[in-house]
Every structure is written in structure tokens, then in C-alpha cells.
Design an enzyme around this catalytic site. Structure first.
Site, mmCIF file in Angstrom:
data_model
loop_
_atom_site.group_PDB
_atom_site.id
_atom_site.type_symbol
_atom_site.label_atom_id
_atom_site.label_comp_id
_atom_site.label_asym_id
_atom_site.label_seq_id
_atom_site.Cartn_x
_atom_site.Cartn_y
_atom_site.Cartn_z
ATOM 1 N N GLY A 51 0.945 -1.307 0.013
ATOM 2 C CA GLY A 51 -0.027 -0.012 -0.007
ATOM 3 C C GLY A 51 0.789 1.326 -0.092
ATOM 4 O O GLY A 51 2.087 1.169 0.299
ATOM 5 N N CYS A 78 5.264 -6.071 1.522
ATOM 6 C CA CYS A 78 5.589 -4.673 1.543
ATOM 7 C C CYS A 78 4.783 -3.920 2.587
ATOM 8 O O CYS A 78 5.381 -4.229 3.967
ATOM 9 C CB CYS A 78 5.359 -4.338 0.032
ATOM 10 N N TYR A 79 4.141 -3.391 2.462
ATOM 11 C CA TYR A 79 3.340 -2.644 3.569
ATOM 12 C C TYR A 79 2.817 -3.510 4.548
ATOM 13 O O TYR A 79 2.585 -3.454 5.748
ATOM 14 C CB TYR A 79 2.006 -1.687 3.018
ATOM 15 N N HIS A 164 7.933 -7.707 -3.893
ATOM 16 C CA HIS A 164 6.549 -8.246 -4.427
ATOM 17 C C HIS A 164 6.598 -9.285 -5.104
ATOM 18 O O HIS A 164 7.033 -9.524 -6.516
ATOM 19 C CB HIS A 164 5.888 -7.225 -5.468
ATOM 20 N N GLU A 166 4.107 -10.898 -6.461
ATOM 21 C CA GLU A 166 2.732 -10.982 -7.338
ATOM 22 C C GLU A 166 3.213 -10.475 -8.609
ATOM 23 O O GLU A 166 2.316 -10.711 -9.513
ATOM 24 C CB GLU A 166 1.584 -10.276 -6.754
ATOM 25 N N GLY A 221 -22.993 -9.277 -27.935
ATOM 26 C CA GLY A 221 -21.712 -9.862 -28.852
ATOM 27 C C GLY A 221 -20.459 -9.960 -28.452
ATOM 28 O O GLY A 221 -19.725 -10.554 -28.911
ATOM 29 N N GLY A 222 -20.193 -9.264 -27.158
ATOM 30 C CA GLY A 222 -18.997 -9.339 -26.538
ATOM 31 C C GLY A 222 -18.967 -11.034 -25.634
ATOM 32 O O GLY A 222 -19.821 -11.262 -25.322
ATOM 33 N N VAL A 223 -17.602 -11.084 -25.385
ATOM 34 C CA VAL A 223 -17.394 -12.343 -24.733
ATOM 35 C C VAL A 223 -18.216 -12.272 -23.307
ATOM 36 O O VAL A 223 -18.670 -13.216 -23.073
ATOM 37 C CB VAL A 223 -16.047 -12.542 -24.532
ATOM 38 N N ASP A 224 -18.039 -11.239 -22.517
ATOM 39 C CA ASP A 224 -18.472 -11.175 -21.149
ATOM 40 C C ASP A 224 -20.079 -11.526 -21.299
ATOM 41 O O ASP A 224 -20.892 -12.510 -20.547
ATOM 42 C CB ASP A 224 -18.543 -9.768 -20.321
ATOM 43 N N LYS A 373 -11.053 -11.808 -16.728
ATOM 44 C CA LYS A 373 -11.177 -11.807 -18.203
ATOM 45 C C LYS A 373 -10.724 -12.925 -18.818
ATOM 46 O O LYS A 373 -11.471 -13.742 -19.602
ATOM 47 C CB LYS A 373 -10.630 -10.638 -18.928
ATOM 48 N N ASP A 454 -6.875 9.075 -64.055
ATOM 49 C CA ASP A 454 -6.589 10.449 -64.471
ATOM 50 C C ASP A 454 -7.440 11.728 -63.771
ATOM 51 O O ASP A 454 -7.388 12.970 -64.167
ATOM 52 C CB ASP A 454 -7.073 10.642 -65.938
ATOM 53 N N LYS A 509 -0.425 5.649 -25.157
ATOM 54 C CA LYS A 509 -1.394 6.237 -24.035
ATOM 55 C C LYS A 509 -0.555 6.065 -22.601
ATOM 56 O O LYS A 509 -0.228 5.082 -22.532
ATOM 57 C CB LYS A 509 -2.693 5.376 -23.967
ATOM 58 N N GLU A 515 -9.143 5.305 -27.662
ATOM 59 C CA GLU A 515 -10.088 5.800 -28.892
ATOM 60 C C GLU A 515 -9.773 7.122 -29.141
ATOM 61 O O GLU A 515 -9.219 8.237 -28.234
ATOM 62 C CB GLU A 515 -11.497 5.706 -28.001
HETATM 63 P P1 XMP Z 1 -9.558 5.057 -23.841
HETATM 64 O O1 XMP Z 1 -9.953 5.726 -25.069
HETATM 65 O O2 XMP Z 1 -9.972 5.672 -22.837
HETATM 66 O O3 XMP Z 1 -10.118 3.673 -23.727
HETATM 67 O O4 XMP Z 1 -7.827 4.988 -23.608
HETATM 68 C C1 XMP Z 1 -9.625 2.777 -22.931
HETATM 69 C C2 XMP Z 1 -10.669 1.486 -23.134
HETATM 70 O O5 XMP Z 1 -11.765 2.000 -22.932
HETATM 71 C C3 XMP Z 1 -12.954 1.662 -23.874
HETATM 72 N N1 XMP Z 1 -13.698 2.935 -24.193
HETATM 73 C C4 XMP Z 1 -15.073 2.710 -23.817
HETATM 74 N N2 XMP Z 1 -16.022 1.761 -23.417
HETATM 75 N N3 XMP Z 1 -17.641 3.143 -23.453
HETATM 76 C C5 XMP Z 1 -17.143 1.782 -23.283
HETATM 77 O O6 XMP Z 1 -18.067 0.899 -23.067
HETATM 78 C C6 XMP Z 1 -16.898 4.122 -23.562
HETATM 79 O O7 XMP Z 1 -17.629 5.299 -23.800
HETATM 80 C C7 XMP Z 1 -15.528 4.100 -24.056
HETATM 81 N N4 XMP Z 1 -14.525 5.074 -24.148
HETATM 82 C C8 XMP Z 1 -13.312 4.251 -24.465
HETATM 83 C C9 XMP Z 1 -11.847 1.562 -25.133
HETATM 84 O O8 XMP Z 1 -12.440 1.105 -26.401
HETATM 85 C C10 XMP Z 1 -10.679 1.310 -24.664
HETATM 86 O O9 XMP Z 1 -11.018 -0.414 -24.546
#
Ligand code: XMP
Length: 517
Positions: A51, A78-79, A164, A166, A221-224, A373, A454, A509, A515
Site C-alpha cells: 500500500g 511490503c506494507y 512483491h 505477485e 456480442g462481446g465475450v462477457d 477476463k 486521371d 497512451k 479511442e
Molecule cells: P481510452 O480511449 O479511454 O479507452 O484510452 C480505454 C478503453 O475503454 C474503451 N472505451 C469505452 N468503452 N464506453 C465503453 O464501453 C466508452 O464510452 C468508452 N470509451 C473508451 C476503449 O475502447 C478502450 O478499450
């Protein structure tokens, strides 16, 4: 079960990860919980996390002294080590220099904690250290700069380490964790597996829902959401109703393909609501990214609730009631909500659509709340869900609307979608899809001059984005082989009407985000 008490370290969730990887169940709770009132299970061992605080400072967090009365083995990291020293007559001081990075330890004696370890490299990240061992403790490791790197009291079964185990930078950290949870706490590894999870979770869902109640949930349509929906379907069949809202800004063919998988292959009772025109109508003229998010979030809630009301009417005709809402919450979200947040902890921004529950009088059901995940993916494989869907990159709720920069029109969505489709297709062909954490095409709101045959062209620019990341909080741009980029670029420019240029985004990033909006 192993109990992890969290003091707010950025690595706390990794302790949970490592234990789960051993096939052993663990739960993480805030360090300062009231043991008698709030602890609902009897742990076989306790780990105190790291911590960002100093144990000797006023206001620093401490465990409920009842922890020591549980008489189970304790490992302080650690802490956590400093907390043990602080409580049991040791001494903790500020280091002359913060120690951050790799260090080599000398292992002293034959502690059970270090059994089978031969690699002395460990990862350190601390500003305080012990200047005296706690009373009754043996020193079991030191470094050249620090004489009390690890201590133990075998009689009380209390262990503490400054480094650490972990993090992956401690190469034999997993051995140490296994020594603690299996060797010292006596929990066999492998007891927690996905197969046993499926059976117990289905039973749990049946008990919670009961014999007549019905459940609704949104799927994307996502995995979760797909895995969660499949579990509900296995537990209660058609008493679970999945709703997929086509918001007009999903990827090309996504709604069609996902609904086929869910309904035809997985047998889920699914309603698809085509609300594309409604969403695109509301987005007309809007250019501000946050405004787009708000519109899509609110419209989604509105459409979902309207559909739920229709289903509710049908269900009531059968003399039944919808009582639960399914959510695909994962363990990292749970950790985020239960972990210890002191004044210095950073607060993550979440982008969830949320808000559904506020209006609907439903109880939550969260079958994935104990899973990470990659465990959800492993579960998806066992449930025979299509591997394209299982390994799909994350896709933001507002979808292509935040990948079309500026105003979202049907024509702009078409261009972004087609370019994105080709991009992902080529990434898969090159065998790079699983190496990349997230990839997509963004459509820029600028026009550029080009020449085709052209003719002079004056068309738009596609920006390709691909990043590698572990947690989506920081990310590096992906290093494509040039020939793959070449194929992608020429296919997009040739095949997508309205595009005459492709650029590759080489921003990490931070300071950029994943995004564009
Ligand atoms: P950024 O753009 O913040 O994205 O670096 C980090 C992750 O979050 C997703 N993302 C979103 N997911 N609603 C969502 O459900 C949103 O408004 C949104 N904005 C960003 C992005 O695709 C990336 O996986």
C-alpha cells in the site's frame, strides 16, 4: 479460501490473479473490514497487500486486531510486512532512498516460504523498510542494503516480505505464493477450476432465481455478456430473456453474426431490437464526443426499458414476473469497488453505460463476478462459444460513433465500418489479431487531395489504430510489419468509397487515449 486484505497497492489484484492461477480460490477485501461483522467465510490463510502509506503515520490504515485471533497463517507483502512489524514490536523507518526495481536477495536458513527457489531476483517498490525485526521473528532474507527483507515466526505462522512476489518481475514469485498457500496454509492447488465453476454457478443461479422468476439482460456480442447469457440459459432455459439493441453503430455485420451465434448456436432466448434509425436520428448534428456518449447511453436505456416492458407484459400473461437483471460484471470491477481507497489512491475513470438499474426495480444477478477476463474466455471455450467471439477485441458501448470524428451520419458510419472490417480481416490473415489488444479504424473529418486514374479526388482519411496493453490504462502502439500495413492501406483505399488516404496512429497512451474521441 485465501483472504487478501488490500491496503490499496496497485499490485493487489495481481496477488489474487496468481492465487487463482494455482487453481485456488481467494477473495480480496478492504484492509480495514470489521472481521466479526463483515467476513462471511473462514479463510485458511491471509495475505496483507502492499500500500502507498507509512505504518507509523497518523491516519494510515491498519487491520482489525481480530485478524490475529483467527489463528491462520498470515503473509505480509511490503506494507503488509510493515504492518506486522508495527504491530509486533518491530521497527519501520523511512529509507534513505526509495527502493524501486530489481534487487538480489540472500536467502538465510531454510524457510518453508522459499522452498524450491533458486533465483534471488525480486521486485522492490517501497519507501519504508524495517530497521528491527518484530519480536520473536527470524530473519529469513536480506539484501546488501536492507537486513530485514523477509522475516518469519513459524510458531505463529506469520511471514513477511518486503518485495512483491505477485509481479512478473519477481521470476519465482509464483513459487513463493504457492509455498504460502499450499505448503503453509495447506490448500491443494487445482481445486478451483472452470468445470467445477460451471456446475456450482448454475446451481447458485437456480437457487437465487427460484422456480418461477424470470431474468432479462442486455447482450452485445462481446465475450462477457455472451458467456453470462449462456450460463443463465443453462440454468433456467427460456426464463432468461436476452435483449440485443442494434444501435446502428456496431461493427459491420456484427449484430447479424452475434445474434446468429446466440440464438441459433447457443439456443438463447433472444430479442433483437433494430433501433439504428432512432440512434442515428438522435446523433444528427452532434459532434461533441461526450455528448455522443450521453445520447447513446440514454437512448440505450430507453430502448432497453421499452423492450423489457413488452417482455414483462408477455411474462405476466403466464402469471410470472421478471425479477432479475443480468450483468456481466467481472472480478476486476468487484475488486475496484471493494478495495481500500485511502486519500492518496488514484481514481480510475470508468466508461460504463450503467444507469439501467436506477429505474428498473430489479435485483442484480452477476454470474461472472468472481472471474478475471482470461477466466471468462476459458469458460467461453468450455461452453463451446465461437472462438472469434471469445477473442474479440473490446468494443466501446458508443461504438463507431466515437470512431467517426465529428458528425455521425449513415454515410460516415458506412465508411468507418467498411474500413474497419478490411483492417481487422487483414490483421487476422496476418495472424496478429491476438497479439494486438485492440485495433480499429477511425474516420477523420478532413478531406485530402488524391489522384485516381486521371482524376483528382478529394476524399476522407482513415486513421488506423492498434495498441498493445495489459490493463487499457496505458498502451503502446503496435509495431506492424510494413508489408501488412501496405496491404491494409491499399485495400482500404481501393475498396472503400470515399477514402483516398490511410495513416497509422503512432501515439502511446498516455498522453493520447486508445479511442480518438
Ligand atoms: P481510452 O480511449 O479511454 O479507452 O484510452 C480505454 C478503453 O475503454 C474503451 N472505451 C469505452 N468503452 N464506453 C465503453 O464501453 C466508452 O464510452 C468508452 N470509451 C473508451 C476503449 O475502447 C478502450 O478499450
Amino acid at each position: 479460501t485465501i483472504l487478501i486484505l488490500d491496503f490499496g497497492s496497485q499490485f493487489s489484484h495481481l496477488i489474487a490473479r496468481r492465487i487463482r492461477e494455482l487453481g485456488i480460490y481467494c477473495e480480496l477485501l478492504a484492509c480495514n473490514i470489521d472481521i466479526k461483522k463483515e467476513l462471511k467465510f473462514k479463510p485458511k490463510g491471509i495475505i496483507l497487500s502492499g500500500g502507498p502509506y507509512s505504518v507509523y503515520e497518523a491516519g494510515s490504515p491498519h487491520v482489525d486486531p481480530a485478524v490475529w485471533d483467527l489463528k491462520v497463517p498470515v503473509l505480509g507483502i511490503c506494507y503488509g510486512l510493515q504492518e506486522i512489524a508495527h504491530t509486533m514490536g518491530g521497527k519501520v523507518q523511512k529509507c534513505d532512498k526509495r527502493e524501486y526495481g530489481k534487487a538480489e536477495i540472500d536467502i538465510l536458513g531454510h524457510s518453508k516460504l522459499f522452498e524450491g527457489m533458486s533465483h534471488p531476483t525480486v521486485w522492490m517498490s517501497h519507501g519504508d523498510s524495517l530497521s528491527a525485526a518484530p519480536t520473536g521473528f527470524q530473519v529469513i532474507a536480506k539484501t546488501s542494503s536492507s537486513p530485514f527483507v523477509a522475516v518469519e515466526n513459524t510458531e505463529k505462522q506469520i511471514y513477511g516480505i518486503q518485495f512483491h512476489p505477485e509481479v512478473t518481475h519477481t521470476p519465482e514469485g509464483t513459487i513463493l505464493i504457492k509455498n504460502f498457500v499450499s505448503g503453509i496454509c495447506g490448500i491443494k492447488s487445482g481445486g478451483w477450476s472452470m468445470n467445477s465453476f460451471i456446475d456450482t454457478e448454475i446451481e447458485r443461479i437456480r437457487t437465487i432465481v427460484g422456480p418461477t422468476a424470470e431474468v432479462i439482460g442486455a447482450v452485445s456480442g462481446g465475450v462477457d455478456s455472451t458467456v453470462a447469457a449462456k450460463l443463465l440459459n443453462m440454468a433456467i432455459g427460456d426464463r432468461f430473456h436476452a435483449i440485443m439493441v442494434d444501435n446502428g453503430v456496431m461493427r459491420l455485420n456484427e449484430c447479424r453474426d452475434a445474434s446468429k451465434e446466440l440464438r441459433d448456436k447457443l439456443g438463447i432466448n433472444l430479442t433483437v431490437v433494430d433501433a439504428a434509425d432512432l440512434f442515428l436520428g438522435k446523433l444528427k448534428g452532434v459532434t461533441d464526443p461526450e455528448q455522443k456518449r450521453k445520447i447513446i447511453g440514454n437512448t440505450f436505456i430507453h430502448v432497453f426499458e421499452a423492450e423489457a416492458a413488452k417482455l414483462e407484459a408477455d411474462v405476466e400473461k403466464k402469471g410470472r414476473k421478471i425479477e432479475f437483471l443480468l450483468q456481466g460484471t467481472l472480478y476486476p470491477d468487484v475488486i475496484e469497488s471493494v478495495s481500500f481507497k485511502g486519500p492518496s489512491a488514484t481514481i480510475k475513470t470508468h466508461h460504463n453505460v450503467g444507469g439501467l438499474l436506477a429505474n428498473m426495480k430489479l435485483k442484480l444477478i452477476e454470474p461472472l463476478r468472481e472471474l478475471f477476463k482470461d477466466e471468462v474466455r476459458a469458460l467461453g471455450e468450455l461452453l463451446k462459444i465461437d472462438s472469434n467471439l471469445i477473442w474479440r477485441h473490446p468494443f466501446p458501448g458508443p461504438g463507431i460513433a466515437i470512431r467517426v470524428l465529428g458528425e455521425v451520419t449513415p454515410e460516415q458510419v458506412r465508411i468507418a465500418r467498411e474500413a474497419d472490417y478490411i483492417y481487422i480481416e487483414e490483421i487476422k490473415k496476418a495472424g496478429l489479431y491476438r497479439k494486438i489488444s485492440q485495433a480499429y479504424a477511425a474516420l477523420l473529418p478532413v478531406k485530402a487531395v488524391g489522384v485516381m486514374g486521371d482524376h483528382r479526388t478529394y476524399e476522407q482519411v482513415i486513421a488506423l489504430r492498434a495498441v498493445e496493453t495489459k490493463d487499457f490504462m496505458t498502451a503502446d502502439w503496435f509495431e506492424f510489419p510494413y508489408d501488412v500495413l501496405k496491404t491494409i492501406s491499399s485495400r482500404i483505399i481501393n475498396e472503400v468509397k470515399g477514402v483516398n488516404r490511410c495513416v497509422y496512429d503512432i501515439s502511446s497512451k498516455p498522453p493520447a487515449t486508445i479511442e480518438w474521441e
